[in-house]
Design a protein around this motif. Structure first.
Motif, PDB file in Angstrom:
ATOM      1  N   TYR A   1     -14.848  -3.396  10.757  1.00 39.40           N
ATOM      2  CA  TYR A   1     -14.200  -4.166   9.356  1.00 39.40           C
ATOM      3  C   TYR A   1     -13.433  -2.740   8.822  1.00 39.40           C
ATOM      4  O   TYR A   1     -13.662  -1.410   8.261  1.00 39.40           O
ATOM      5  N   ALA A   2     -11.935  -3.505   8.134  1.00 39.84           N
ATOM      6  CA  ALA A   2     -11.111  -2.176   8.321  1.00 39.84           C
ATOM      7  C   ALA A   2     -10.642  -2.249   6.638  1.00 39.84           C
ATOM      8  O   ALA A   2      -9.377  -2.151   6.230  1.00 39.84           O
ATOM      9  N   GLY A   3     -10.365  -3.568   6.372  1.00 37.54           N
ATOM     10  CA  GLY A   3     -10.157  -3.433   4.655  1.00 37.54           C
ATOM     11  C   GLY A   3     -10.066  -5.649   4.643  1.00 37.54           C
ATOM     12  O   GLY A   3     -10.643  -5.862   5.094  1.00 37.54           O
ATOM     13  N   SER A   4      -9.921  -5.234   3.291  1.00 38.84           N
ATOM     14  CA  SER A   4     -10.245  -7.296   2.373  1.00 38.84           C
ATOM     15  C   SER A   4      -9.430  -7.058   1.516  1.00 38.84           C
ATOM     16  O   SER A   4      -8.949  -5.965   0.620  1.00 38.84           O
ATOM     17  N   GLY A   5      -9.165  -8.345   0.606  1.00 37.56           N
ATOM     18  CA  GLY A   5      -7.867  -8.434  -0.798  1.00 37.56           C
ATOM     19  C   GLY A   5      -7.793  -9.599  -0.911  1.00 37.56           C
ATOM     20  O   GLY A   5      -7.649 -10.953  -0.004  1.00 37.56           O
ATOM     21  N   THR A   6      -7.244  -9.703  -1.597  1.00 43.72           N
ATOM     22  CA  THR A   6      -6.806 -11.662  -2.173  1.00 43.72           C
ATOM     23  C   THR A   6      -5.028 -11.119  -2.263  1.00 43.72           C
ATOM     24  O   THR A   6      -4.713 -10.310  -1.639  1.00 43.72           O
ATOM     25  N   LEU A   7      -5.031 -12.139  -2.036  1.00 42.79           N
ATOM     26  CA  LEU A   7      -3.232 -12.481  -2.139  1.00 42.79           C
ATOM     27  C   LEU A   7      -2.914 -13.001  -3.665  1.00 42.79           C
ATOM     28  O   LEU A   7      -3.488 -14.124  -4.268  1.00 42.79           O
ATOM     29  N   PRO A   8      -1.280 -13.147  -3.995  1.00 43.15           N
ATOM     30  CA  PRO A   8      -0.712 -11.768  -3.933  1.00 43.15           C
ATOM     31  C   PRO A   8      -0.747 -10.295  -4.271  1.00 43.15           C
ATOM     32  O   PRO A   8       0.542  -9.762  -4.047  1.00 43.15           O
ATOM     33  N   GLU A   9      -2.261 -10.261  -3.884  1.00 44.10           N
ATOM     34  CA  GLU A   9      -1.797  -8.384  -4.394  1.00 44.10           C
ATOM     35  C   GLU A   9      -1.832  -7.635  -2.866  1.00 44.10           C
ATOM     36  O   GLU A   9      -1.407  -6.972  -3.796  1.00 44.10           O
ATOM     37  N   LEU A  10      -2.191  -8.063  -1.893  1.00 45.02           N
ATOM     38  CA  LEU A  10      -1.463  -7.315  -1.218  1.00 45.02           C
ATOM     39  C   LEU A  10      -0.462  -7.328  -0.222  1.00 45.02           C
ATOM     40  O   LEU A  10       0.057  -8.499  -0.173  1.00 45.02           O
ATOM     41  N   THR A  11       0.323  -6.459  -0.038  1.00 45.93           N
ATOM     42  CA  THR A  11       1.294  -6.625   0.487  1.00 45.93           C
ATOM     43  C   THR A  11       1.406  -6.909   1.555  1.00 45.93           C
ATOM     44  O   THR A  11       0.064  -6.199   2.523  1.00 45.93           O
ATOM     45  N   THR A  12       2.242  -7.028   2.787  1.00 50.27           N
ATOM     46  CA  THR A  12       2.263  -7.356   3.947  1.00 50.27           C
ATOM     47  C   THR A  12       2.306  -5.377   4.445  1.00 50.27           C
ATOM     48  O   THR A  12       1.585  -5.142   5.620  1.00 50.27           O
ATOM     49  N   GLU A  13       3.064  -4.764   4.177  1.00 51.66           N
ATOM     50  CA  GLU A  13       2.652  -3.104   4.216  1.00 51.66           C
ATOM     51  C   GLU A  13       0.984  -3.284   4.550  1.00 51.66           C
ATOM     52  O   GLU A  13       0.584  -2.289   4.873  1.00 51.66           O
ATOM     53  N   ASN A  14       0.206  -3.403   3.030  1.00 56.43           N
ATOM     54  CA  ASN A  14      -0.943  -3.110   3.206  1.00 56.43           C
ATOM     55  C   ASN A  14      -2.197  -3.507   4.353  1.00 56.43           C
ATOM     56  O   ASN A  14      -2.663  -2.194   4.700  1.00 56.43           O
TER      57      ASN A  14
END
Length: 522
Positions: free
Chosen positions: A229-242
């Motif tokens: 596991y390297a990370g997770s998040g919701t959209l649109p909070e995450l950017t493509t760079e993230n």
């Protein structure tokens, strides 16, 4: 843990929780302690580079693999998915990268047979009525009586998705579902599925490398890296760079300079001129039906198109791997047939698709593969004798300059990773003066850093005056790198535009055969 067979079948979107899933293959750790949550009606993207563990995780979910440890909860009840039948009973279905349709069966027969247990006598009148009612609810139409083998690649992919929807899956796993679809087709399919998730009819787990699809349709993301596991998040909070940084573990370098900073294309005669090129495919049918194109020095001409429309044959003809039946190919103003002598004389080099298969001899060493272009020329050869020291020195220089990671120059090239095979071939093809570079799907399957490096090499060749023919099924790649884009469909060039002003919808229209509609209208 509840046995799957005792679970009462439910309808509507399911909630899925994976807790601490681990799967090893011998000493190889494919997954280590991975957790993931998909809410009921969620549209969840699973991201990661090749080898990150994505396929292993979903194959555990559909019962092809059994996890070494970990827990799977469906609607907050622990279940054991021991085989694909268990997954199906829970309402979990998957659309694979490779088609699973029976070519000799019609679309209707494929859909009905997919249900599994069937009576000895099938009432086809009832089945067709049921299928027709179901198809009427979809935004796209497929002929039910058409054999699956006669469908285009995009139609086959739609049928694969239709099949899972017809089976009323509660969780749909999509593995690169739009790789053979045009942009419009991709939006049509993902839009339908997205609507179903919002209505809580379906939950979705999608594996894709296209950030545009993630940002447009997903509501949450989980990223894997090297089986963890390297990370997770919701959209649109995450950017493509993230998301990209999670995938590789560090910031991503810029691929190429902005378009306005690139040298202008010199006003020189075209270096490659193709006129009315004809060729037949392996099945004996026409595959190139009169191709016309030109590439100038210092220009990247991008060829867009859905796979199977003649791009592969075009590259093979230009590199001497397939005979042409008619038409002309001119390089530097003289006829060109792709012989080894002509390739060397006119400084024509190539990076074909799947370089390990098409540009290397897997069982030979890195040294010998890096010498395939010039083993019979000075300084590697004198009076028919090969200078082994010069050959090894050349390989060492290429490895260092192009940062090829290898156990040693004597290692078989087939033992290198995909990205390093790519670097090795690029080193061989770009370490000489290059007048014409022919490239096909150059970054397929590569990690982010290898993609950035490959794109930078192609742009450097362009800026140095090389004429570059770039065939790619990735429109984003063409829009980023190319100066002009042409669309290839059914063995013809059917559309041309400047990459700077290109409209993705218009490109997709012609990729989907829009030229046929135009001809009929006219």
């Amino acid at each position: 843990m509840i046995p799957v067979e005792s679970v009462v079948p439910a309808t509507g979107a399911l909630e899925l929780n994976i807790l601490n899933m681990t799967k090893h293959f011998g000493d190889v750790k494919a997954l280590t302690d991975v957790s993931l949550n998909i809410s009921a009606g969620g549209f969840h993207a699973l991201l990661g580079e090749n080898g990150a563990g994505k396929s292993t995780l979903v194959k555990c979910l559909v019962g092809f693999y059994t996890a070494d440890q970990g827990t799977v909860l469906v609607d907050n009840r622990e279940v054991c998915i021991a085989n694909p039948k268990d997954a199906s009973q829970l309402g979990i279905g998957m659309v694979y990268q490779h088609f699973t349709l029976v070519p000799s069966m019609t679309v209707a027969e494929n859909l009905v047979v997919a249900r599994g247990a069937l009576p000895a006598f099938i009432n086809w009148q009832e089945e067709r009525a049921r299928l027709s009612d179901f198809m009427a609810t979809l935004p796209f139409k497929i002929a039910l009586d058409k054999p699956a083998g006669a469908l285009a690649a995009g139609e086959k992919q739609k049928v694969e998705i239709i099949k899972q929807l017809y089976l009323q899956r509660r969780l749909l796993i999509l593995d690169e579902p739009t790789s053979v679809l045009t942009p419009d087709e991709a939006d049509e399919v993902l839009g339908l599925i997205g609507d179903m998730t919002r209505q809580k009819l379906l939950s979705v787990l999608i594996i894709t490398h296209k950030f545009r699809e993630v940002t447009a349709y997903a509501d949450a993301v989980t990223v894997l890296r090297r089986g963890c596991y390297a990370g997770s998040g919701t959209l649109p909070e995450l950017t493509t760079e993230n998301m990209a940084e999670m995938m590789v573990g560090s910031p991503i370098a810029q691929d190429v300079a902005p378009r306005e900073q690139r040298p202008a294309i010199p006003d020189l005669p075209a270096r490659l001129v193709v006129e009315q090129l004809l060729a037949q495919g392996d099945n004996g049918l026409p595959v190139l039906r009169g191709v016309d194109l030109q590439v100038r020095p210092g220009e990247i001409l991008g060829i867009a198109g859905v796979s199977g429309n003649g791009q592969k044959a075009l590259v093979e003809v230009l590199t001497g791997q397939r005979m042409k039946l008619g038409g002309t190919v001119m390089v530097n103003g003289v006829p060109f047939n792709g012989t080894r002598q002509e390739l060397a004389r006119h400084k024509v080099y190539s990076l074909p698709e799947e370089p390990l298969r098409n540009a290397c001899v897997g069982g030979l060493s890195v040294v010998h593969n890096m010498s395939l272009r010039n083993f019979d020329q000075p300084p590697l050869a004198h009076w028919g004798w090969i200078n082994q020291r010069a050959m090894r020195n050349q390989a060492k220089r290429y490895v260092e300059t192009f940062n090829v990671k290898t156990p040693g120059i004597d290692a078989k090239i087939q033992t290198l990773s995909g990205g390093n095979v790519q670097r090795a071939v690029l080193a061989r093809e770009l370490s000489h003066p290059v007048d014409l570079l022919i490239v096909a799907n150059p970054v397929f399957g590569l990690d982010f850093n290898a993609v950035a490096e490959t794109h930078a090499r192609l742009m450097a060749a362009r800026n140095a005056g090389t004429a570059v023919l770039l065939v790619s099924e990735d429109l984003d790649e063409l829009l980023e790198l190319a100066d002009r884009i042409v669309v290839m469909s059914e063995g013809l060039i059917v559309f041309e535009t400047s990459a700077e002003t290109a409209d993705v919808r218009e490109l997709g229209h012609y990729m989907a055969g829009g030229h046929v509609e135009t001809e009929v209208t006219q």
